[in-house]
Design a protein around this motif. Structure first.
Motif, short mmCIF file in Angstrom:
data_model
loop_
_atom_site.label_atom_id
_atom_site.label_comp_id
_atom_site.label_asym_id
_atom_site.label_seq_id
_atom_site.Cartn_x
_atom_site.Cartn_y
_atom_site.Cartn_z
N GLY A 57 29.58 7.75 -4.19
CA GLY A 57 28.78 7.82 -5.40
C GLY A 57 27.46 8.53 -5.16
O GLY A 57 26.43 7.88 -4.99
N THR A 60 22.44 9.96 -8.49
CA THR A 60 21.13 10.59 -8.70
C THR A 60 20.64 11.31 -7.46
O THR A 60 19.58 11.95 -7.51
CB THR A 60 20.08 9.52 -9.04
N GLU A 84 31.34 12.54 -5.72
CA GLU A 84 30.91 12.19 -7.08
C GLU A 84 31.84 12.85 -8.09
O GLU A 84 32.05 14.06 -8.02
CB GLU A 84 29.47 12.67 -7.29
N ASP A 153 28.37 2.85 -2.42
CA ASP A 153 27.44 2.58 -3.52
C ASP A 153 28.13 2.85 -4.86
O ASP A 153 27.59 3.55 -5.72
CB ASP A 153 26.18 3.46 -3.34
#
Ligand SMILES: C[S@@+](CC[C@H](N)C(=O)[O-])C[C@H]1O[C@@H](n2cnc3c(N)ncnc32)[C@H](O)[C@@H]1O
Length: 219
Positions: A57, A60, A84, A153
């Protein structure tokens, strides 16, 4: 799904997914959580070596950026792979304002590179940190004995239970070198048992603020 940027307890921002009532990071402190789980309990195990990290993940890019900021002091040379499937938009990245929050204006060029490099290509961000962002689903990961450290994550098991299963942890186990480590903010019993079932030795460690425990698993 509808999203908004929120400010967490340590003043750093994250993305809140309204439909799921789920965040990209802890409401108790996005930066604080990232440092505690991934740097203090993960990266801090290593110094003075080459290190291959897999992030589950990329989101951001906060974990990737703080890792980059911590690389030089530990005399590491890091190859970082961030997987991602649903990239965060440029507008959201700007609004999150992590460079300012981390007082890292000297590294703003590297931060911009983290977000602008092409997908599926390994790119040198500086002389001790290279990044490969892979745009794909976690269940498409097929690496074998490739990584030293995994930052696991994913969104929580409450909203994405399919990502906290024996099937996914088996892929994680296979992708790690012998002795490799996986860290995650989750401390759920079902997650720990799934990790143990595929062969991991699992430790429960003190969690970040707002969370009693987290897990660290070793192959
Ligand atoms: C908790 S967030 C990651 C936060 C990120 N580590 C950061 O520092 O911002 C989980 C991420 O997993 C991604 N994701 C969710 N399901 C996925 C899947 N099946 N395959 C790949 N990515 C997925 C989401 O788009 C999101 O960016």
């Amino acid at each position: 799904m509808e999203r908004e940027i929120i400010t967490t307890a340590d003043g750093s921002k994250t993305i809140h997914i309204k439909d799921w009532d789920e965040q990209y990071h802890s409401k108790h402190g996005a930066v604080q959580e990232a440092y505690h789980v991934f740097i203090k309990k993960g990266l801090d195990l290593y110094k003075n070596q080459e290190l291959r990290i897999l992030e589950i993940g990329f989101g951001t890019g906060l974990n990737a950026f703080i890792t980059l900021l911590e690389t030089e002091a530990r005399k590491l040379t890091i190859s970082y792979t961030g997987v991602e499937a649903y990239p965060v938009s440029k507008e959201e990245i700007l609004e999150l304002d992590y460079v300012k929050k981390l007082e890292a204006t000297a590294h703003s060029g590297e931060f911009e590179l983290l977000h602008s490099v092409p997908w599926n290509e390994e790119v040198e961000i500086n002389n001790c940190f290279s990044l490969k962002k892979e745009k794909k689903f976690f269940d498409q990961i097929e690496n074998i004995e490739d990584f030293d450290l995994i930052y696991f994550d994913a969104f929580g098991a409450r909203v994405q239970p399919e990502l906290w299963t024996v099937q996914i942890f088996d892929k994680m186990y296979k992708s790690l070198k012998q002795g490799g480590v996986l860290v995650t903010y989750s401390a759920k019993g079902s997650v720990r048992r799934a990790m143990q079932e595929v062969g991991f030795t699992v430790e429960r460690l003190p969690g970040p603020p707002g969370k009693r425990e987290m897990l660290r698993a070793r192959k």
